[in-house]
Write a protein that holds these residues in place. Structure first.
Motif, PDB file in Angstrom:
ATOM      1  N   ARG A   1      41.396  39.677  35.323  1.00  0.00           N
ATOM      2  CA  ARG A   1      42.606  40.479  35.108  1.00  0.00           C
ATOM      3  C   ARG A   1      42.434  41.408  33.912  1.00  0.00           C
ATOM      4  O   ARG A   1      42.817  42.579  33.949  1.00  0.00           O
ATOM      5  CB  ARG A   1      43.827  39.571  34.901  1.00  0.00           C
ATOM      6  CG  ARG A   1      44.336  38.953  36.177  1.00  0.00           C
ATOM      7  CD  ARG A   1      45.746  38.422  36.043  1.00  0.00           C
ATOM      8  NE  ARG A   1      46.018  37.637  34.858  1.00  0.00           N
ATOM      9  CZ  ARG A   1      45.978  36.310  34.793  1.00  0.00           C
ATOM     10  NH1 ARG A   1      45.665  35.599  35.859  1.00  0.00           N
ATOM     11  NH2 ARG A   1      46.257  35.689  33.665  1.00  0.00           N
ATOM     12  N   MET A   2      41.847  40.862  32.834  1.00  0.00           N
ATOM     13  CA  MET A   2      41.617  41.685  31.648  1.00  0.00           C
ATOM     14  C   MET A   2      40.680  42.847  31.986  1.00  0.00           C
ATOM     15  O   MET A   2      40.935  43.987  31.591  1.00  0.00           O
ATOM     16  CB  MET A   2      41.051  40.836  30.513  1.00  0.00           C
ATOM     17  CG  MET A   2      42.040  39.831  29.978  1.00  0.00           C
ATOM     18  SD  MET A   2      41.597  38.957  28.434  1.00  0.00           S
ATOM     19  CE  MET A   2      39.883  38.649  28.571  1.00  0.00           C
ATOM     20  N   ARG A   3      39.617  42.561  32.713  1.00  0.00           N
ATOM     21  CA  ARG A   3      38.647  43.595  33.098  1.00  0.00           C
ATOM     22  C   ARG A   3      39.336  44.687  33.915  1.00  0.00           C
ATOM     23  O   ARG A   3      39.159  45.881  33.644  1.00  0.00           O
ATOM     24  CB  ARG A   3      37.500  42.981  33.908  1.00  0.00           C
ATOM     25  CG  ARG A   3      36.473  44.009  34.383  1.00  0.00           C
ATOM     26  CD  ARG A   3      35.292  43.348  35.061  1.00  0.00           C
ATOM     27  NE  ARG A   3      34.638  42.398  34.194  1.00  0.00           N
ATOM     28  CZ  ARG A   3      33.789  42.725  33.211  1.00  0.00           C
ATOM     29  NH1 ARG A   3      33.506  43.994  32.979  1.00  0.00           N
ATOM     30  NH2 ARG A   3      33.230  41.803  32.461  1.00  0.00           N
ATOM     31  N   ARG A   4      40.136  44.310  34.888  1.00  0.00           N
ATOM     32  CA  ARG A   4      40.820  45.282  35.739  1.00  0.00           C
ATOM     33  C   ARG A   4      41.736  46.178  34.914  1.00  0.00           C
ATOM     34  O   ARG A   4      41.717  47.402  35.054  1.00  0.00           O
ATOM     35  CB  ARG A   4      41.618  44.563  36.829  1.00  0.00           C
ATOM     36  CG  ARG A   4      42.347  45.506  37.779  1.00  0.00           C
ATOM     37  CD  ARG A   4      43.175  44.768  38.822  1.00  0.00           C
ATOM     38  NE  ARG A   4      44.037  43.729  38.278  1.00  0.00           N
ATOM     39  CZ  ARG A   4      45.221  43.935  37.705  1.00  0.00           C
ATOM     40  NH1 ARG A   4      45.687  45.149  37.566  1.00  0.00           N
ATOM     41  NH2 ARG A   4      45.940  42.927  37.254  1.00  0.00           N
ATOM     42  N   LYS A   5      42.518  45.588  34.024  1.00  0.00           N
ATOM     43  CA  LYS A   5      43.458  46.362  33.209  1.00  0.00           C
ATOM     44  C   LYS A   5      42.738  47.341  32.291  1.00  0.00           C
ATOM     45  O   LYS A   5      43.129  48.502  32.157  1.00  0.00           O
ATOM     46  CB  LYS A   5      44.344  45.426  32.390  1.00  0.00           C
ATOM     47  CG  LYS A   5      45.354  44.692  33.229  1.00  0.00           C
ATOM     48  CD  LYS A   5      46.187  43.768  32.369  1.00  0.00           C
ATOM     49  CE  LYS A   5      47.258  43.067  33.200  1.00  0.00           C
ATOM     50  NZ  LYS A   5      48.145  42.245  32.350  1.00  0.00           N
ATOM     51  N   ILE A   6      41.676  46.873  31.649  1.00  0.00           N
ATOM     52  CA  ILE A   6      40.926  47.735  30.730  1.00  0.00           C
ATOM     53  C   ILE A   6      40.232  48.860  31.499  1.00  0.00           C
ATOM     54  O   ILE A   6      40.250  50.013  31.081  1.00  0.00           O
ATOM     55  CB  ILE A   6      39.925  46.913  29.896  1.00  0.00           C
ATOM     56  CG1 ILE A   6      40.683  45.986  28.935  1.00  0.00           C
ATOM     57  CG2 ILE A   6      38.961  47.821  29.145  1.00  0.00           C
ATOM     58  CD1 ILE A   6      39.821  44.944  28.255  1.00  0.00           C
ATOM     59  N   GLU A   7      39.621  48.532  32.634  1.00  0.00           N
ATOM     60  CA  GLU A   7      38.931  49.555  33.427  1.00  0.00           C
ATOM     61  C   GLU A   7      39.902  50.613  33.927  1.00  0.00           C
ATOM     62  O   GLU A   7      39.605  51.806  33.877  1.00  0.00           O
ATOM     63  CB  GLU A   7      38.189  48.913  34.600  1.00  0.00           C
ATOM     64  CG  GLU A   7      36.946  48.179  34.161  1.00  0.00           C
ATOM     65  CD  GLU A   7      36.228  47.452  35.282  1.00  0.00           C
ATOM     66  OE1 GLU A   7      36.836  47.228  36.366  1.00  0.00           O
ATOM     67  OE2 GLU A   7      35.061  47.087  35.072  1.00  0.00           O
ATOM     68  N   GLU A   8      41.082  50.198  34.394  1.00  0.00           N
ATOM     69  CA  GLU A   8      42.056  51.158  34.916  1.00  0.00           C
ATOM     70  C   GLU A   8      42.607  52.075  33.820  1.00  0.00           C
ATOM     71  O   GLU A   8      42.799  53.262  34.048  1.00  0.00           O
ATOM     72  CB  GLU A   8      43.209  50.419  35.597  1.00  0.00           C
ATOM     73  CG  GLU A   8      42.830  49.809  36.924  1.00  0.00           C
ATOM     74  CD  GLU A   8      43.951  48.994  37.551  1.00  0.00           C
ATOM     75  OE1 GLU A   8      45.070  48.929  36.985  1.00  0.00           O
ATOM     76  OE2 GLU A   8      43.702  48.406  38.621  1.00  0.00           O
ATOM     77  N   ALA A   9      42.840  51.529  32.643  1.00  0.00           N
ATOM     78  CA  ALA A   9      43.476  52.298  31.577  1.00  0.00           C
ATOM     79  C   ALA A   9      42.500  53.111  30.730  1.00  0.00           C
ATOM     80  O   ALA A   9      42.844  54.188  30.256  1.00  0.00           O
ATOM     81  CB  ALA A   9      44.279  51.365  30.670  1.00  0.00           C
ATOM     82  N   LEU A  10      41.289  52.588  30.535  1.00  0.00           N
ATOM     83  CA  LEU A  10      40.386  53.202  29.559  1.00  0.00           C
ATOM     84  C   LEU A  10      39.093  53.764  30.152  1.00  0.00           C
ATOM     85  O   LEU A  10      38.328  54.397  29.426  1.00  0.00           O
ATOM     86  CB  LEU A  10      40.047  52.189  28.456  1.00  0.00           C
ATOM     87  CG  LEU A  10      41.242  51.626  27.695  1.00  0.00           C
ATOM     88  CD1 LEU A  10      40.792  50.575  26.706  1.00  0.00           C
ATOM     89  CD2 LEU A  10      42.009  52.740  26.995  1.00  0.00           C
ATOM     90  N   ALA A  11      38.830  53.514  31.426  1.00  0.00           N
ATOM     91  CA  ALA A  11      37.600  53.996  32.071  1.00  0.00           C
ATOM     92  C   ALA A  11      36.391  53.813  31.149  1.00  0.00           C
ATOM     93  O   ALA A  11      35.728  54.781  30.782  1.00  0.00           O
ATOM     94  CB  ALA A  11      37.751  55.450  32.488  1.00  0.00           C
ATOM     95  N   PRO A  12      36.101  52.578  30.747  1.00  0.00           N
ATOM     96  CA  PRO A  12      35.040  52.369  29.753  1.00  0.00           C
ATOM     97  C   PRO A  12      33.638  52.705  30.269  1.00  0.00           C
ATOM     98  O   PRO A  12      33.318  52.480  31.437  1.00  0.00           O
ATOM     99  CB  PRO A  12      35.151  50.880  29.440  1.00  0.00           C
ATOM    100  CG  PRO A  12      35.786  50.270  30.638  1.00  0.00           C
ATOM    101  CD  PRO A  12      36.689  51.323  31.202  1.00  0.00           C
ATOM    102  N   ALA A  13      32.830  53.215  29.360  1.00  0.00           N
ATOM    103  CA  ALA A  13      31.413  53.433  29.635  1.00  0.00           C
ATOM    104  C   ALA A  13      30.687  52.089  29.594  1.00  0.00           C
ATOM    105  O   ALA A  13      29.667  51.900  30.260  1.00  0.00           O
ATOM    106  CB  ALA A  13      30.821  54.386  28.612  1.00  0.00           C
TER     107      ALA A  13
END
Length: 95
Positions: free
Chosen positions: A6-18
Motif C-alpha cells: 500500500r505504501m509503495r502504491r501511494k508513493i508511486e502514484e503521488a511522487l513518480a519516484p526514480a
C-alpha cells in the motif's frame, strides 16, 4: 494487500519516484515499543523523486508522512525516511 504494498502504491502514484526502496525492519525491533510480533510496524524508506526539487528536508518528509497517514495511524509505528532528488541521489552514490 500488505502494508508495504500500500505504501509503495501511494508513493508511486503521488511522487513518480526514480527510485523507491521500502524495507521492513520490524524484526529488528522485537521487544521494543510498537512491536507486537505481527511485523510491518517499522520501515526504512528511500524515495528519489523530482517532486522534492526545491523543497526542504522537512517539507519532503511531511509530504511522504501525509501520503502514508492512514498507515501511520494503524500498525506502522516507525518510519525512517530518506528523501532525495535524482541529482542528490547521484551525488550520494559517488560519495
Amino acid at each position: 494487500m500488505q502494508i508495504a504494498d500500500r505504501m509503495r502504491r501511494k508513493i508511486e502514484e503521488a511522487l513518480a519516484p526514480a527510485q523507491l526502496e521500502i524495507i521492513d525492519d520490524s524484526h529488528r525491533h522485537a521487544g521494543h515499543a510498537g512491536h507486537d510480533g505481527r511485523g510491518e510496524s517499522h520501515f526504512r524508506v528511500l524515495v528519489v523523486s523530482d517532486a522534492f526539487e526545491g523543497r526542504s528536508r522537512v517539507e519532503r518528509q511531511r509530504l511522504v508522512y501525509d501520503l502514508l497517514a492512514a498507515e501511520l495511524q494503524g500498525r506502522v509505528h516507525a518510519l525512517s525516511l530518506t528523501t532525495r532528488t535524482p541529482a542528490e541521489a547521484e551525488k550520494a552514490q559517488k560519495g
